[in-house]
Design a protein around this motif. Structure first.
Motif, PDB file in Angstrom:
ATOM      1  N   PHE A 128       0.815  -1.209   0.000  1.00  0.00           N
ATOM      2  CA  PHE A 128       0.000   0.000   0.000  1.00  0.00           C
ATOM      3  C   PHE A 128       0.857   1.271   0.000  1.00  0.00           C
ATOM      4  O   PHE A 128       0.350   2.355   0.229  1.00  0.00           O
ATOM      5  N   GLY A 129       2.129   1.107  -0.287  1.00  0.00           N
ATOM      6  CA  GLY A 129       3.061   2.226  -0.291  1.00  0.00           C
ATOM      7  C   GLY A 129       4.108   2.053   0.792  1.00  0.00           C
ATOM      8  O   GLY A 129       3.937   1.270   1.739  1.00  0.00           O
ATOM      9  N   ALA A 130       5.192   2.792   0.655  1.00  0.00           N
ATOM     10  CA  ALA A 130       6.316   2.645   1.583  1.00  0.00           C
ATOM     11  C   ALA A 130       5.896   2.870   3.035  1.00  0.00           C
ATOM     12  O   ALA A 130       6.420   2.228   3.951  1.00  0.00           O
ATOM     13  N   GLY A 131       4.925   3.759   3.259  1.00  0.00           N
ATOM     14  CA  GLY A 131       4.472   4.038   4.613  1.00  0.00           C
ATOM     15  C   GLY A 131       3.730   2.890   5.259  1.00  0.00           C
ATOM     16  O   GLY A 131       3.502   2.902   6.469  1.00  0.00           O
ATOM     17  N   GLY A 132       3.363   1.887   4.467  1.00  0.00           N
ATOM     18  CA  GLY A 132       2.664   0.735   5.022  1.00  0.00           C
ATOM     19  C   GLY A 132       3.587  -0.332   5.562  1.00  0.00           C
ATOM     20  O   GLY A 132       3.125  -1.279   6.224  1.00  0.00           O
ATOM     21  N   GLU A 133       4.895  -0.219   5.274  1.00  0.00           N
ATOM     22  CA  GLU A 133       5.851  -1.200   5.792  1.00  0.00           C
ATOM     23  C   GLU A 133       5.810  -1.207   7.315  1.00  0.00           C
ATOM     24  O   GLU A 133       5.645  -0.166   7.955  1.00  0.00           O
ATOM     25  N   GLY A 134       5.947  -2.406   7.883  1.00  0.00           N
ATOM     26  CA  GLY A 134       5.850  -2.533   9.329  1.00  0.00           C
ATOM     27  C   GLY A 134       4.441  -2.799   9.809  1.00  0.00           C
ATOM     28  O   GLY A 134       4.203  -2.898  11.021  1.00  0.00           O
ATOM     29  N   HIS A 135       3.501  -2.935   8.856  1.00  0.00           N
ATOM     30  CA  HIS A 135       2.106  -3.225   9.190  1.00  0.00           C
ATOM     31  C   HIS A 135       1.585  -4.358   8.312  1.00  0.00           C
ATOM     32  O   HIS A 135       2.174  -4.691   7.283  1.00  0.00           O
ATOM     33  N   ILE A 136       0.468  -4.934   8.714  1.00  0.00           N
ATOM     34  CA  ILE A 136      -0.282  -5.862   7.869  1.00  0.00           C
ATOM     35  C   ILE A 136      -1.730  -5.395   7.833  1.00  0.00           C
ATOM     36  O   ILE A 136      -2.223  -4.781   8.773  1.00  0.00           O
ATOM     37  N   ARG A 137      -2.390  -5.655   6.702  1.00  0.00           N
ATOM     38  CA  ARG A 137      -3.822  -5.324   6.615  1.00  0.00           C
ATOM     39  C   ARG A 137      -4.636  -6.577   6.846  1.00  0.00           C
ATOM     40  O   ARG A 137      -4.427  -7.598   6.191  1.00  0.00           O
ATOM     41  N   CYS A 138      -5.559  -6.470   7.785  1.00  0.00           N
ATOM     42  CA  CYS A 138      -6.472  -7.572   8.098  1.00  0.00           C
ATOM     43  C   CYS A 138      -7.901  -7.097   7.859  1.00  0.00           C
ATOM     44  O   CYS A 138      -8.345  -6.132   8.488  1.00  0.00           O
ATOM     45  N   SER A 139      -8.618  -7.765   6.972  1.00  0.00           N
ATOM     46  CA  SER A 139     -10.019  -7.427   6.767  1.00  0.00           C
ATOM     47  C   SER A 139     -10.870  -8.142   7.805  1.00  0.00           C
ATOM     48  O   SER A 139     -10.765  -9.367   7.962  1.00  0.00           O
ATOM     49  N   TYR A 140     -11.687  -7.377   8.531  1.00  0.00           N
ATOM     50  CA  TYR A 140     -12.588  -8.020   9.484  1.00  0.00           C
ATOM     51  C   TYR A 140     -13.997  -8.195   8.894  1.00  0.00           C
ATOM     52  O   TYR A 140     -14.974  -8.389   9.626  1.00  0.00           O
ATOM     53  N   ALA A 141     -14.077  -8.176   7.556  1.00  0.00           N
ATOM     54  CA  ALA A 141     -15.338  -8.515   6.886  1.00  0.00           C
ATOM     55  C   ALA A 141     -15.415 -10.032   6.739  1.00  0.00           C
ATOM     56  O   ALA A 141     -15.517 -10.592   5.647  1.00  0.00           O
TER      57      ALA A 141
END
Length: 394
Positions: free
Chosen positions: A359-372
């Motif tokens: 999702f871009g360089a600023g997203g490093e260090g994170h993961i996206r989890c969908s709670y749908a």
């Protein structure tokens, strides 16, 4: 005379060759080849499209309504969209000349960029952001310029960060609140500061508000509702998220007439019109879909509360997302990159998430989890992620 035959080599454009495949799809495809997977990867409601919406489409087929509509879409649908935006967010658009029905919000983003970007124009993109923004800017001939946000500021834009990235070539700003992947929202006060920068530097704004209805804490502020912003904003939205209509591929954009006319020209040649059957389904959603939408929103809010609280309990830092249906926890303390974390979690515990760097360089260090996903799946996912973290901590 002999003819020398040579093997054909694909002659692809440089712009296409520069674009990387979607990082979301890579993990989704990998997960789909495995058994007993819990997928928190793809941003898609786990609800089926409400029956009355499906029935409206079926009825249109039964009546034999299978021809093209007007390029801009059914006038009844455009009128319903206009009425909805006015009543819900206080923005007023003329159905005949300022509303276009598109093949999903994704086509709307593409149309908007192609209508305004000349080669070399710079487009500010607030990151982390949906994976298609930068590639679509590049395909339109523009130059994507990331504007980072951080968990320290709840992933909201700092207007000073915008100013620092402005140049003589800056033409547009892309916003997405509620945000995918962070779930961040911005209220009127913060967006008004952004609007001052937009006005001072004569920017065009592309405001992707596909998650507007999925706002859990307070009311959604639509960017064109801010004073002076309607005339310089292209609003993009659709039915995929709020009405569980992802596969229908139906969306819309609204804009002042000069922008709408330019985008309609491209739409005429590229798409002709959106699917007629999907438009009748969307019309039913706009006119009689509010009750079931509200029920889905209540369910998402409950899942958000449980999932974010549980992520914190198992040791992951996570801000509370004010909208959309994503949590964006930090995994920085594990010492793994987001790619390493997501891949090892998938292989070890069969939980699919998306690495934040896509999702871009600023997203490093994170993961996206969908709670749908169902509560049962979310509970099991938390248990598996917790077990994975314990392994990492030895």
């Amino acid at each position: 005379m002999s003819i020398i035959k040579t093997e054909h080599q694909p002659r692809l454009s440089a712009a296409v060759n520069r674009i990387q495949p979607s990082g979301i799809r890579r993990f989704f495809d990998l997960a789909s080849s495995m058994d007993n997977i819990i997928s928190l990867g793809v941003g898609e409601p786990d609800f089926s499209t409400p029956w009355n919406i499906r029935e409206a489409s079926i009825h249109s087929l039964e009546r034999g309504v299978t021809s093209y509509t007007a390029n801009a879409g059914l006038l009844e649908l455009r009128a319903a969209i206009s009425k909805y935006l006015l009543e819900s967010f206080g923005v007023d658009y003329h159905p005949e000349s300022e509303v276009i029905v598109t093949v999903g919000a994704s086509e709307g983003i593409d149309l908007a960029l192609r209508a305004i970007v000349d080669p070399g124009d710079e487009v500010l993109i607030v990151e982390p952001c949906f994976v298609s923004y930068a590639p679509l800017v590049s395909l339109a001939g523009g130059v994507p310029v990331p504007v980072p946000t951080s968990i320290d500021k709840n992933f909201e834009i700092d207007e000073n960060d915008l100013k620092e990235r402005l140049t003589s070539k800056t033409k547009a700003l892309m916003l997405s609140f509620p945000n995918n992947p962070t779930g961040a929202v911005m209220g009127k006060e913060g967006l008004t500061k952004v609007a001052e920068v937009v006005k001072d530097h004569n920017l065009v704004v592309l405001s992707d508000e596909i998650y507007a209805e999925l706002t859990y804490d307070g009311d959604h502020t639509s960017f064109p509702s801010i004073e002076g912003m309607k005339e310089r904003t292209i609003l993009i939205s659709g039915f995929s998220k709020s009405y569980a209509m992802t596969g229908w591929r139906i969306g819309y954009l609204t804009a002042p007439k000069p922008y709408a006319e330019a985008m309609l020209k491209i739409h005429q040649y590229a798409m002709m019109c959106a699917s007629t059957m999907a438009q009748y389904a969307a019309l039913e959603a706009m006119t009689n879909g509010r009750e079931e939408m509200e029920e889905m929103i209540i369910s998402y809010r409950q899942r958000r509360n449980y999932f974010v609280k549980s992520l914190k309990e198992i040791g992951l830092t996570c801000h509370s997302p004010g909208g959309a249906f994503y949590a964006f926890p930090s995994i920085a303390e594990t010492g793994l990159s987001s790619e390493e974390f997501a891949e090892q979690l998938l292989l070890d515990q069969k939980v699919a998430v998306v690495p934040g760097h896509v999702f871009g360089a600023g997203g490093e260090g994170h993961i996206r989890c969908s709670y749908a996903a169902s509560m049962e799946q979310l509970e099991e996912a938390i248990d598996r992620i917790g077990a994975f973290l314990k392994k990492l901590n030895g």
